[in-house]
Design a protein around this motif. Structure first.
Motif, PDB file in Angstrom:
ATOM      1  N   GLY A  40      19.906 -14.947  35.121  1.00  0.00           N
ATOM      2  CA  GLY A  40      20.154 -15.843  36.248  1.00  0.00           C
ATOM      3  C   GLY A  40      18.871 -16.222  36.971  1.00  0.00           C
ATOM      4  O   GLY A  40      18.681 -17.375  37.362  1.00  0.00           O
ATOM      5  N   LEU A  41      17.971 -15.255  37.123  1.00  0.00           N
ATOM      6  CA  LEU A  41      16.693 -15.553  37.761  1.00  0.00           C
ATOM      7  C   LEU A  41      15.849 -16.487  36.906  1.00  0.00           C
ATOM      8  O   LEU A  41      15.193 -17.398  37.431  1.00  0.00           O
ATOM      9  CB  LEU A  41      15.926 -14.256  38.038  1.00  0.00           C
ATOM     10  CG  LEU A  41      16.460 -13.414  39.171  1.00  0.00           C
ATOM     11  CD1 LEU A  41      15.691 -12.101  39.270  1.00  0.00           C
ATOM     12  CD2 LEU A  41      16.368 -14.164  40.478  1.00  0.00           C
ATOM     13  N   PHE A  42      15.857 -16.295  35.599  1.00  0.00           N
ATOM     14  CA  PHE A  42      15.116 -17.190  34.715  1.00  0.00           C
ATOM     15  C   PHE A  42      15.658 -18.610  34.813  1.00  0.00           C
ATOM     16  O   PHE A  42      14.890 -19.581  34.854  1.00  0.00           O
ATOM     17  CB  PHE A  42      15.177 -16.711  33.267  1.00  0.00           C
ATOM     18  CG  PHE A  42      14.517 -15.379  33.026  1.00  0.00           C
ATOM     19  CD1 PHE A  42      13.462 -14.948  33.794  1.00  0.00           C
ATOM     20  CD2 PHE A  42      14.972 -14.552  32.019  1.00  0.00           C
ATOM     21  CE1 PHE A  42      12.857 -13.726  33.587  1.00  0.00           C
ATOM     22  CE2 PHE A  42      14.379 -13.328  31.783  1.00  0.00           C
ATOM     23  CZ  PHE A  42      13.318 -12.910  32.576  1.00  0.00           C
ATOM     24  N   LEU A  43      16.965 -18.751  34.847  1.00  0.00           N
ATOM     25  CA  LEU A  43      17.576 -20.079  34.965  1.00  0.00           C
ATOM     26  C   LEU A  43      17.241 -20.714  36.303  1.00  0.00           C
ATOM     27  O   LEU A  43      16.918 -21.905  36.382  1.00  0.00           O
ATOM     28  CB  LEU A  43      19.093 -19.967  34.779  1.00  0.00           C
ATOM     29  CG  LEU A  43      19.885 -21.260  34.722  1.00  0.00           C
ATOM     30  CD1 LEU A  43      19.424 -22.120  33.554  1.00  0.00           C
ATOM     31  CD2 LEU A  43      21.361 -20.952  34.590  1.00  0.00           C
ATOM     32  N   PHE A  44      17.279 -19.939  37.364  1.00  0.00           N
ATOM     33  CA  PHE A  44      16.946 -20.449  38.693  1.00  0.00           C
ATOM     34  C   PHE A  44      15.483 -20.868  38.765  1.00  0.00           C
ATOM     35  O   PHE A  44      15.151 -21.927  39.298  1.00  0.00           O
ATOM     36  CB  PHE A  44      17.262 -19.393  39.753  1.00  0.00           C
ATOM     37  CG  PHE A  44      17.048 -19.886  41.160  1.00  0.00           C
ATOM     38  CD1 PHE A  44      17.986 -20.694  41.769  1.00  0.00           C
ATOM     39  CD2 PHE A  44      15.910 -19.547  41.860  1.00  0.00           C
ATOM     40  CE1 PHE A  44      17.788 -21.159  43.052  1.00  0.00           C
ATOM     41  CE2 PHE A  44      15.699 -20.007  43.141  1.00  0.00           C
ATOM     42  CZ  PHE A  44      16.646 -20.814  43.743  1.00  0.00           C
ATOM     43  N   PHE A  45      14.581 -20.044  38.237  1.00  0.00           N
ATOM     44  CA  PHE A  45      13.155 -20.393  38.248  1.00  0.00           C
ATOM     45  C   PHE A  45      12.882 -21.629  37.406  1.00  0.00           C
ATOM     46  O   PHE A  45      12.034 -22.451  37.750  1.00  0.00           O
ATOM     47  CB  PHE A  45      12.304 -19.237  37.746  1.00  0.00           C
ATOM     48  CG  PHE A  45      12.153 -18.109  38.718  1.00  0.00           C
ATOM     49  CD1 PHE A  45      12.299 -18.304  40.077  1.00  0.00           C
ATOM     50  CD2 PHE A  45      11.863 -16.839  38.277  1.00  0.00           C
ATOM     51  CE1 PHE A  45      12.172 -17.266  40.970  1.00  0.00           C
ATOM     52  CE2 PHE A  45      11.724 -15.789  39.157  1.00  0.00           C
ATOM     53  CZ  PHE A  45      11.872 -16.003  40.515  1.00  0.00           C
ATOM     54  N   GLY A  46      13.587 -21.759  36.285  1.00  0.00           N
ATOM     55  CA  GLY A  46      13.421 -22.948  35.458  1.00  0.00           C
ATOM     56  C   GLY A  46      13.866 -24.196  36.184  1.00  0.00           C
ATOM     57  O   GLY A  46      13.226 -25.248  36.096  1.00  0.00           O
ATOM     58  N   ALA A  47      14.967 -24.116  36.916  1.00  0.00           N
ATOM     59  CA  ALA A  47      15.443 -25.266  37.687  1.00  0.00           C
ATOM     60  C   ALA A  47      14.493 -25.564  38.841  1.00  0.00           C
ATOM     61  O   ALA A  47      14.234 -26.732  39.154  1.00  0.00           O
ATOM     62  CB  ALA A  47      16.844 -24.997  38.218  1.00  0.00           C
ATOM     63  N   ALA A  48      13.951 -24.536  39.469  1.00  0.00           N
ATOM     64  CA  ALA A  48      13.024 -24.756  40.577  1.00  0.00           C
ATOM     65  C   ALA A  48      11.699 -25.328  40.079  1.00  0.00           C
ATOM     66  O   ALA A  48      11.070 -26.143  40.757  1.00  0.00           O
ATOM     67  CB  ALA A  48      12.771 -23.440  41.315  1.00  0.00           C
ATOM     68  N   GLY A  49      11.267 -24.939  38.888  1.00  0.00           N
ATOM     69  CA  GLY A  49      10.012 -25.446  38.343  1.00  0.00           C
ATOM     70  C   GLY A  49      10.113 -26.857  37.823  1.00  0.00           C
ATOM     71  O   GLY A  49       9.109 -27.541  37.666  1.00  0.00           O
ATOM     72  N   ALA A  50      11.312 -27.346  37.539  1.00  0.00           N
ATOM     73  CA  ALA A  50      11.491 -28.692  36.995  1.00  0.00           C
ATOM     74  C   ALA A  50      11.600 -29.756  38.080  1.00  0.00           C
ATOM     75  O   ALA A  50      11.654 -30.930  37.773  1.00  0.00           O
ATOM     76  CB  ALA A  50      12.729 -28.731  36.103  1.00  0.00           C
ATOM     77  N   ARG A  51      11.645 -29.368  39.331  1.00  0.00           N
ATOM     78  CA  ARG A  51      11.744 -30.345  40.414  1.00  0.00           C
ATOM     79  C   ARG A  51      10.411 -31.074  40.569  1.00  0.00           C
ATOM     80  O   ARG A  51       9.358 -30.530  40.319  1.00  0.00           O
ATOM     81  CB  ARG A  51      12.117 -29.668  41.726  1.00  0.00           C
ATOM     82  CG  ARG A  51      13.511 -29.104  41.692  1.00  0.00           C
ATOM     83  CD  ARG A  51      13.940 -28.679  43.082  1.00  0.00           C
ATOM     84  NE  ARG A  51      15.235 -28.039  43.028  1.00  0.00           N
ATOM     85  CZ  ARG A  51      16.364 -28.693  43.222  1.00  0.00           C
ATOM     86  NH1 ARG A  51      16.352 -29.957  43.498  1.00  0.00           N
ATOM     87  NH2 ARG A  51      17.506 -28.057  43.157  1.00  0.00           N
ATOM     88  N   GLY A  52      10.479 -32.296  40.986  1.00  0.00           N
ATOM     89  CA  GLY A  52       9.263 -33.075  41.207  1.00  0.00           C
ATOM     90  C   GLY A  52       9.047 -34.094  40.102  1.00  0.00           C
ATOM     91  O   GLY A  52       9.919 -34.355  39.277  1.00  0.00           O
ATOM     92  N   VAL A  53       7.856 -34.656  40.078  1.00  0.00           N
ATOM     93  CA  VAL A  53       7.549 -35.725  39.136  1.00  0.00           C
ATOM     94  C   VAL A  53       7.396 -35.197  37.724  1.00  0.00           C
ATOM     95  O   VAL A  53       7.987 -35.690  36.779  1.00  0.00           O
ATOM     96  CB  VAL A  53       6.262 -36.463  39.582  1.00  0.00           C
ATOM     97  CG1 VAL A  53       5.893 -37.531  38.572  1.00  0.00           C
ATOM     98  CG2 VAL A  53       6.437 -37.046  40.967  1.00  0.00           C
TER      99      VAL A  53
END
Length: 100
Positions: A40-53
């Protein structure tokens, strides 16, 4: 919107993992719950890292490193549970053996 769904799914996996870690007595089930928290943390970090341009490579590198560490830690934990089961005859901790 897709990233929000991924982040909420990651948060739900962490919640289920915490519940499993607290509610279950059997050590292999606790290891699986701990792995669910990590996923779950890996999925959350992946979603947080994909934000932006653009994509940020730092969260991706942390996720890959975390997967390798989680795999090795899980293998060590399963080995310790197997040793506990061989020595005591059960895969539960001594003070929790009567609970289900």
């Amino acid at each position: 919107m897709n990233l929000t769904v991924f982040a909420l799914t990651g948060a739900a996996l962490v919640g289920l993992g915490v519940y499993g870690l607290i509610a279950r007595v059997h050590m292999l089930r606790r290891i699986m719950a701990f792995n669910l928290i990590g996923s779950g943390l890996f999925l959350f970090f992946g979603a947080a890292g994909a934000r932006g341009v653009g994509l940020d490579p730092i969260p991706q590198a942390l996720i890959i490193t975390g997967i390798v560490v989680a795999l090795s830690a899980s293998a060590l934990a399963v080995g310790l549970v197997v040793a506990l089961a061989r020595s005591s005859g059960t895969a539960c901790l001594p003070d929790e053996a009567g609970d289900t």
